[in-house]
Motif scaffolding. Structure first.
Motif, mmCIF file in Angstrom:
data_model
loop_
_atom_site.group_PDB
_atom_site.id
_atom_site.type_symbol
_atom_site.label_atom_id
_atom_site.label_comp_id
_atom_site.label_asym_id
_atom_site.label_seq_id
_atom_site.Cartn_x
_atom_site.Cartn_y
_atom_site.Cartn_z
ATOM 1 N N ALA A 179 -2.124 8.509 2.101
ATOM 2 C CA ALA A 179 -3.055 8.383 0.982
ATOM 3 C C ALA A 179 -3.902 9.640 0.836
ATOM 4 C CB ALA A 179 -3.959 7.158 1.183
ATOM 5 N N PHE A 203 -0.206 4.783 6.275
ATOM 6 C CA PHE A 203 -0.594 4.736 4.863
ATOM 7 C C PHE A 203 -1.853 5.554 4.614
ATOM 8 C CE2 PHE A 203 -3.851 2.581 2.270
ATOM 9 C CZ PHE A 203 -3.375 2.922 1.021
ATOM 10 N N ALA A 204 -2.833 5.452 5.511
ATOM 11 C CA ALA A 204 -4.087 6.196 5.335
ATOM 12 C C ALA A 204 -3.830 7.700 5.311
ATOM 13 C CB ALA A 204 -5.066 5.831 6.450
ATOM 14 N N LEU A 239 1.340 4.254 -3.468
ATOM 15 C CA LEU A 239 1.007 5.687 -3.526
ATOM 16 C C LEU A 239 1.891 6.432 -4.529
ATOM 17 C CD1 LEU A 239 0.350 6.442 0.260
ATOM 18 C CD2 LEU A 239 -1.324 6.015 -1.560
ATOM 19 N N SER A 287 -1.973 -3.925 -8.352
ATOM 20 C CA SER A 287 -2.923 -3.184 -7.526
ATOM 21 C C SER A 287 -3.271 -1.842 -8.149
ATOM 22 C CB SER A 287 -2.340 -2.972 -6.125
ATOM 23 O OG SER A 287 -2.040 -4.194 -5.490
ATOM 24 N N THR A 292 1.314 5.172 -8.108
ATOM 25 C CA THR A 292 0.127 5.723 -8.770
ATOM 26 C C THR A 292 0.460 7.042 -9.448
ATOM 27 O OG1 THR A 292 -1.354 4.669 -7.172
ATOM 28 C CG2 THR A 292 -2.245 6.513 -8.426
ATOM 29 N N VAL A 308 -5.424 -2.079 -4.104
ATOM 30 C CA VAL A 308 -4.537 -2.637 -3.070
ATOM 31 C C VAL A 308 -5.336 -3.469 -2.067
ATOM 32 C CG1 VAL A 308 -3.071 -2.058 -1.099
ATOM 33 C CG2 VAL A 308 -2.779 -0.839 -3.263
ATOM 34 N N VAL A 350 -6.091 2.662 -4.288
ATOM 35 C CA VAL A 350 -6.237 2.172 -2.913
ATOM 36 C C VAL A 350 -7.208 0.993 -2.880
ATOM 37 C CG1 VAL A 350 -7.094 2.749 -0.605
ATOM 38 C CG2 VAL A 350 -5.651 4.370 -1.854
ATOM 39 N N ALA A 390 0.826 -1.207 0.000
ATOM 40 C CA ALA A 390 0.000 0.000 0.000
ATOM 41 C C ALA A 390 0.862 1.261 0.000
ATOM 42 C CB ALA A 390 -0.930 -0.012 1.211
#
Length: 330
Positions: free
Chosen positions: A175, A171-172, A53, A252, A56, A274, A271, A49
């Motif tokens: 993100a 990660f959140a 990021l 992902s 992406t 993933v 996300v 994850a």
């Protein structure tokens, strides 16, 4: 029709599929929906994850970094080698992060200054960084890292009152930051412009080379940090840590609807991709499906994520041409 199309985008479909997989797993597999299992499933996807990021952002800009798993392994091997040599962990972490930045700088320099395609460059540095990891640590494994750090990487330590492990919480946060950058800033719009038509973006005044260089450096930085998390979570530094992980990251991101050709995609879709692969792997593991089959499933998802949008686009274009021809005849 336009309203229907808006709500049937590929990333929306992946989000719906994610919910469907969760509900199916909860209804058919004992223990799947337990908080302990969900914590473990989320923790297993933490490194993927995190790396997804910057990946992406790179793919949106029409680039790719296949060296991320090797940088993860190099960071892990370097951490193990320095720890074995008696360095403090507080000094090891910045050294590993700096290594990641330098690795990303090399990738970015070869792409932006030498003019090589990112796919070819990062295939080469994939091998280079894995070789450096083997030089740094050899074939041995180093363990016994400080418990005060290691505990934060395990799924048994979660945000108080939740089942979310600390790496996933980080990660959140990242993100959200990445989503704001990609979808709400001029820099994000520049990434879409570069991915859609690089020459036009250059003539529009966008600093294409500087943007690419920055993205590769961030990718290397995050991959090296993921290597530290990986090492602490498994309690072992090895030169082969993370082998093959780059394919899961790419799968992902593409599964989430980010176009490999650049210029299209959302952070939310990535996300969702993933989480979907993470939940699927966890569900297959709980049902005693072998790792080999899980790899096959990931490969099939990767093929589907690339092929399906193109099939939909081709069918849509043919229908549009047919309708236009019919209208002109009438």
């Amino acid at each position: 029709m336009s309203t229907l199309t808006k709500y049937l985008r590929w990333d929306t479909a992946v989000g719906i599929l994610l919910i469907a997989v969760f509900l199916a797993g909860a209804g058919t597999t004992e223990g799947f929906a337990d908080t302990a299992n969900l914590s473990a499933a989320l923790d297993d996807t933490a490194e993927i994850a995190l790396i997804a990021l910057p990946m992406t952002l790179l793919v949106v800009a029409g680039q790719v970094d296949l060296s991320v798993a090797s940088m993860l392994g190099l960071s892990s091997a370097l951490a193990g080698s320095l720890w074995d040599a008696g360095w403090t962990f507080e000094l090891i972490v910045p050294i590993c992060l700096l290594t990641g930045v330098l690795g990303g700088l090399l990738n970015g320099w070869l792409v932006t200054r030498v003019g090589l395609p990112s796919l070819a460059v990062t295939i080469g540095t994939l091998t280079l960084y894995r070789g450096l990891a083997s030089v740094a640590l050899g074939d041995k494994a180093v363990a016994d890292f400080p418990e005060s750090y290691a505990q934060w990487a395990r799924y048994t330590e979660t945000i108080p009152g939740t089942f979310v492990p600390y790496p996933v919480a980080l990660f959140a946060v990242l993100a959200v930051v990445a989503a704001v950058v990609l979808h709400c800033t001029g820099f994000g719009r520049s990434l879409y412009a570069v991915g859609a038509q690089e020459d036009a973006a250059h003539f529009a005044g966008i600093r294409v080379k500087r943007i690419k260089l920055a993205l590769f450096m961030v990718s290397g930085l995050v991959a090296s940090f993921a290597g530290i998390v990986y090492t602490l979570r498994y309690g072992s530094a090895r030169a082969d840590n993370g082998v093959g992980l780059e394919l899961v990251v790419i799968a992902s991101v593409l599964l989430g609807g980010v176009d490999f050709d650049g210029g299209k995609g959302t952070l939310g879709g990535a996300v969702a991709g993933v989480l979907l692969i993470g939940l699927l792997n966890n569900l297959l593991t709980l049902n005693d499906v072998s790792n080999e089959i899980q790899v096959i499933v990931t490969g099939l998802l990767l093929i589907a994520s690339v092929l399906t949008p193109r099939v939909i686009t081709t069918v849509s274009e043919r229908r549009h041409r047919r309708n236009a021809a019919t209208a002109s005849v009438s």
